[in-house]
Scaffold this motif. Structure first.
Motif, PDB file in Angstrom:
ATOM      1  N   MET A  29      36.320  39.882  39.142  1.00 53.26           N
ATOM      2  CA  MET A  29      34.920  39.462  39.112  1.00 53.26           C
ATOM      3  C   MET A  29      34.726  38.190  39.942  1.00 53.26           C
ATOM      4  O   MET A  29      33.702  38.012  40.603  1.00 53.26           O
ATOM      5  CB  MET A  29      34.452  39.228  37.671  1.00 53.26           C
ATOM      6  CG  MET A  29      34.467  40.454  36.779  1.00 53.26           C
ATOM      7  SD  MET A  29      33.723  41.922  37.512  1.00 53.26           S
ATOM      8  CE  MET A  29      31.995  41.595  37.250  1.00 53.26           C
ATOM      9  N   SER A  30      35.730  37.297  39.906  1.00 50.88           N
ATOM     10  CA  SER A  30      35.635  36.084  40.732  1.00 50.88           C
ATOM     11  C   SER A  30      35.638  36.455  42.205  1.00 50.88           C
ATOM     12  O   SER A  30      34.926  35.837  43.011  1.00 50.88           O
ATOM     13  CB  SER A  30      36.794  35.135  40.434  1.00 50.88           C
ATOM     14  OG  SER A  30      36.909  34.909  39.062  1.00 50.88           O
ATOM     15  N   VAL A  33      41.844  39.626  47.114  1.00 53.54           N
ATOM     16  CA  VAL A  33      42.358  38.274  46.871  1.00 53.54           C
ATOM     17  C   VAL A  33      42.046  37.857  45.432  1.00 53.54           C
ATOM     18  O   VAL A  33      42.899  37.327  44.717  1.00 53.54           O
ATOM     19  CB  VAL A  33      41.765  37.266  47.881  1.00 53.54           C
ATOM     20  CG1 VAL A  33      42.111  35.838  47.486  1.00 53.54           C
ATOM     21  CG2 VAL A  33      42.289  37.544  49.273  1.00 53.54           C
ATOM     22  N   GLY A  34      40.810  38.132  44.991  1.00 50.09           N
ATOM     23  CA  GLY A  34      40.441  37.800  43.612  1.00 50.09           C
ATOM     24  C   GLY A  34      41.345  38.494  42.613  1.00 50.09           C
ATOM     25  O   GLY A  34      41.875  37.874  41.687  1.00 50.09           O
ATOM     26  N   ILE A  88      31.070  36.628  36.498  1.00 50.80           N
ATOM     27  CA  ILE A  88      32.373  36.139  36.035  1.00 50.80           C
ATOM     28  C   ILE A  88      32.355  35.983  34.518  1.00 50.80           C
ATOM     29  O   ILE A  88      33.345  36.250  33.844  1.00 50.80           O
ATOM     30  CB  ILE A  88      32.719  34.798  36.707  1.00 50.80           C
ATOM     31  CG1 ILE A  88      32.632  34.928  38.221  1.00 50.80           C
ATOM     32  CG2 ILE A  88      34.103  34.337  36.296  1.00 50.80           C
ATOM     33  CD1 ILE A  88      32.841  33.636  38.962  1.00 50.80           C
ATOM     34  N   ALA A  89      31.189  35.556  33.995  1.00 48.70           N
ATOM     35  CA  ALA A  89      31.103  35.287  32.552  1.00 48.70           C
ATOM     36  C   ALA A  89      31.410  36.535  31.722  1.00 48.70           C
ATOM     37  O   ALA A  89      31.964  36.426  30.631  1.00 48.70           O
ATOM     38  CB  ALA A  89      29.718  34.741  32.206  1.00 48.70           C
ATOM     39  N   PHE A  90      31.061  37.737  32.229  1.00 47.21           N
ATOM     40  CA  PHE A  90      31.362  38.962  31.465  1.00 47.21           C
ATOM     41  C   PHE A  90      32.863  39.108  31.252  1.00 47.21           C
ATOM     42  O   PHE A  90      33.341  39.320  30.135  1.00 47.21           O
ATOM     43  CB  PHE A  90      30.830  40.197  32.198  1.00 47.21           C
ATOM     44  CG  PHE A  90      29.338  40.222  32.295  1.00 47.21           C
ATOM     45  CD1 PHE A  90      28.558  39.835  31.225  1.00 47.21           C
ATOM     46  CD2 PHE A  90      28.709  40.639  33.458  1.00 47.21           C
ATOM     47  CE1 PHE A  90      27.175  39.851  31.307  1.00 47.21           C
ATOM     48  CE2 PHE A  90      27.334  40.654  33.555  1.00 47.21           C
ATOM     49  CZ  PHE A  90      26.570  40.255  32.484  1.00 47.21           C
ATOM     50  N   ALA A  91      33.620  39.007  32.347  1.00 49.65           N
ATOM     51  CA  ALA A  91      35.073  39.142  32.231  1.00 49.65           C
ATOM     52  C   ALA A  91      35.649  37.987  31.421  1.00 49.65           C
ATOM     53  O   ALA A  91      36.545  38.173  30.595  1.00 49.65           O
ATOM     54  CB  ALA A  91      35.701  39.198  33.619  1.00 49.65           C
ATOM     55  N   ILE A 139      37.297  31.766  43.743  1.00 44.24           N
ATOM     56  CA  ILE A 139      36.169  31.956  44.659  1.00 44.24           C
ATOM     57  C   ILE A 139      36.454  31.255  45.988  1.00 44.24           C
ATOM     58  O   ILE A 139      36.280  31.827  47.065  1.00 44.24           O
ATOM     59  CB  ILE A 139      34.860  31.408  44.042  1.00 44.24           C
ATOM     60  CG1 ILE A 139      34.450  32.248  42.832  1.00 44.24           C
ATOM     61  CG2 ILE A 139      33.744  31.371  45.081  1.00 44.24           C
ATOM     62  CD1 ILE A 139      33.203  31.746  42.147  1.00 44.24           C
ATOM     63  N   ALA A 140      36.947  30.006  45.888  1.00 47.94           N
ATOM     64  CA  ALA A 140      37.214  29.230  47.102  1.00 47.94           C
ATOM     65  C   ALA A 140      38.286  29.899  47.959  1.00 47.94           C
ATOM     66  O   ALA A 140      38.129  30.032  49.176  1.00 47.94           O
ATOM     67  CB  ALA A 140      37.635  27.805  46.732  1.00 47.94           C
TER      68      ALA A 140
END
Lengths: 325, 331
Positions: free
Chosen positions: B234-235, B114-115, B66-69, B87-88
């Motif tokens: 990414m999430s 969904v993400g 996730i940190a990359f995006a 994520i949830a």
């Protein structure tokens, strides 16, 4: 501008009245003055916290560490009370204010002296203060049976028919109202938010003022540390975990612009009340409390959409026109 | 002192020799990483073991993805606080699909879609309605996780198919996990995207001066929208990995991840004000955070105390160059 601001709060107030009306169609006793007093008392801590966050947001900063500060200070006063029950409550409150002040001043110094963005500083102290609570307590809880009756009873005592907790909230609201509208500090806080560069030329020490607002929010966090612990009668590392975002949500619903310079004491109070009413109403109208998070999320998005439309009227966003052209 | 703050401080590092400025930051991170690695090896005899080191990677791969995006998003001057809530929600949707009897490929697809959808929703609110992203994503954070709570309440979804476990628990070769491979591939892809394509240059341009970028013909709104979609995507992928690793879904899954992801990005040298940063820095920061938490874990330091070190690391690493520059400048 002033008329416009009033306008926004009246709309929020109207929304709250409609909300209470809607709830009382399902559960008539909700609009009962006695119950509304109870809702106000339940929301007192959030209102006080929202005011502390408001002065921060007005200067284009943000304080994510308030809930951790609350947790740490709450643990300090709870442990002090457990170890020395003889310490009078007013002195404990002064200690809570002082501890909170120190934590806030650390944030403020980093923002002022090192010029680190406040979101980075408080993101760091968010975890540090909560971790420090664990180190301080060794992971142990302070339960109700270790607290003195005065510690628990102080905020519950009724004065003129209203609990002391509500009086403290009223006092803090009054204090913030005077500071924000009647003092040079209040005016400089607004000035910095509207235009930091112009504020420098107007002779305002921007860095120092930011330091001061972090001290204010720190003291508020500390005060609420005592109030929270004595209300829910448990001090642990988990206290108010994630609550920093509720505080910001109250401010956003109250019409305080995250871009700084726009917002008022009334707005912050009403924003907190709005969230407080929702959380109080859900159980009585038989909606699962699991709905609360999604409802407040929707309220935040709706509020920010409406607020942004208001701000656009002032011609703040120049880029829009360029995009259309 | 005549420090007059600009309305929005623009860190225009681009007209300085970019490589030297960035290199020094990454050099600092490398030194920190080596120091922590060395301390860990001395502090615990169990640290220098291929299997330990492999376990270590699970501490940061999901957040790192996730940190990359997020790094690209923050460089462009926006932020997304809703990643953990995505994520949830994605995990909850996958759980619902399992109850309906979906197979592994469908589950993965649902998580990713969904993400992506959540990211697009954030992007639409920010770019179409011109709202501040920090507030929008605080709102959608409550909305997404709140929806997961409405669906699940205090229940949990279990019974994920056997083959689904590969994503979070499987190994590609020896001790190299699938998650680690994915992390490294994503690192290369995002490095290429940010540092070697015109898209990446536009992201920097937007972060440094959105108005100037707009007038230079950069489609600011569209690029920001794409970045929000990428962060959501990414999430979603992270959600697949975490759900697969845990084998169950609760609405409180990945609570507080958003702040850890942002800490990782900022520690990696990405300016929170936008306009500066690098993927290499983020990769190093991910390793450092993994090393710190894992090393302290081997010493039986509780998780909450580790967070003190992460917090201190964040502030010190940011403050150090500022203090150093000031001392050297003789102020």
């Amino acid at each position: 501008m002033k008329a416009f601001l009033k306008h926004r709060e009246i709309w929020l107030l109207a929304a709250i009245v409609v909300l209470i009306g809607l709830i009382s169609t399902r559960f008539p006793a909700f609009a009962d003055p006695g119950n509304l007093r109870q809702v106000f008392n339940d929301t007192s801590i959030l209102m006080i916290l929202a005011l502390g966050q408001m002065v921060i947001i007005l200067t284009r900063s943000i304080d994510l560490s308030m809930a951790s500060n609350l947790c740490f200070t709450g643990m300090v006063v709870a442990m002090l009370n457990a170890a020395h029950p003889a310490i009078p409550i007013p002195l404990l409150i002064v200690i809570a204010l002082a501890v909170g002040l120190v934590l806030g001043a650390i944030n403020g110094l980093l923002v002022w002296r090192l010029n680190i963005p406040s979101i980075v500083v408080t993101l760091g102290t968010l975890t540090i203060y909560r971790g420090a609570t664990f180190v301080l307590s060794g992971g142990a809880w302070v339960n109700a049976d270790k607290m003195s009756p005065e510690f628990i009873g102080f905020q519950r005592a009724a004065f003129l028919g209203i609990p002391v907790l509500s009086w403290i909230a009223i006092l803090v609201i009054g204090l913030f109202f005077v500071v924000m509208t009647r003092t040079a500090l209040g005016r400089s806080i607004y000035a910095i938010g509207v235009n930091p560069t112009a504020s420098v030329y107007a002779g305002i020490d921007v860095g120092r003022t930011k330091f001061l607002v972090f001290c204010i929010s720190g003291m508020i966090g500390g005060l609420c540390g005592y109030l929270w612990i004595s209300r829910y009668v448990i001090a642990s590392v988990e206290v108010a975990n994630g609550y920093e975002l509720n505080i910001i949500a109250a401010c956003v619903i109250g019409g305080i612009s995250i871009a700084g310079g726009i917002g008022s004491v009334g707005g912050a109070v009403l924003g907190a009340l709005f969230l407080g009413i929702i959380s109080n109403a859900l159980p009585v109208i038989n909606i699962s409390p699991f709905w609360q998070m999604a409802i407040s999320g929707s309220a935040i998005i709706l509020a920010v959409v409406l607020n942004a439309r208001g701000e656009r009227q002032q011609g703040r966003i120049i880029l829009r026109k360029a995009e259309a052209a | 002192m005549t420090d007059i703050p600009a309305p929005r401080r623009i860190p225009d590092r681009l007209d300085k020799p970019l490589s030297s400025a960035i290199f020094s930051w990454e050099a600092l991170l490398v030194v920190v990483a080596i120091a922590i690695f060395a301390i860990n090896s001395f502090a615990s005899p169990y640290f220098l073991d291929p299997y330990s080191l492999s376990d270590l990677t699970f501490n940061f791969t999901e957040k790192g993805l996730i940190a990359f995006a997020m790094a690209l998003l923050i460089i462009s001057g926006e932020i997304d606080l809703s990643v953990a809530a995505i994520i949830a929600l994605a995990s909850t949707m996958m759980g619902m699909a399992v109850q309906a009897g979906a197979g592994t490929p469908v589950l993965v697809l649902i998580g990713i879609v969904v993400g992506l959808g959540c990211g697009a929703f954030n992007g639409l609110l920010v770019t179409r309605l011109g709202l501040p992203s920090i507030v929008v994503t605080i709102g959608t954070m409550s909305l997404f996780r709140g929806t997961a709570f409405i669906i699940l309440g205090d229940q949990a979804y279990k019974g994920y198919p056997e083959s689904f476990a590969f994503f979070g628990q499987g190994y590609v070769w020896w001790v190299v996990s699938f998650e680690l491979v994915l992390f490294l591939v994503a690192a290369v892809v995002y490095w290429f995207l940010l540092h070697r394509t015109s898209f990446g240059r536009r992201v920097f341009a937007i972060g440094n001066n959105p108005v100037a970028a707009q007038f230079s013909g950069v489609r600011v709104g569209r690029i920001k929208f794409i970045l929000f979609c990428l962060t959501g995507l990414m999430s979603g992928i992270a959600s697949v990995l975490i759900t697969s690793r845990l084998g169950s879904t609760r609405p409180s899954i990945a609570q507080g991840y958003e702040l850890e992801v942002i800490t990782m990005v900022v520690l990696g040298g990405v300016s929170i004000l936008g306009g500066a940063g690098s993927i290499v820095g983020v990769v190093l920061a991910a390793f450092i955070m993994g090393l710190v938490t894992f090393g302290l874990g081997l010493l039986n330091v509780p998780g909450i105390v580790m967070s003190i070190f992460i917090g201190l690391l964040l502030i010190i690493v940011i403050a150090l160059p500022i203090v150093w520059r000031r001392l050297r400048g003789g102020r």
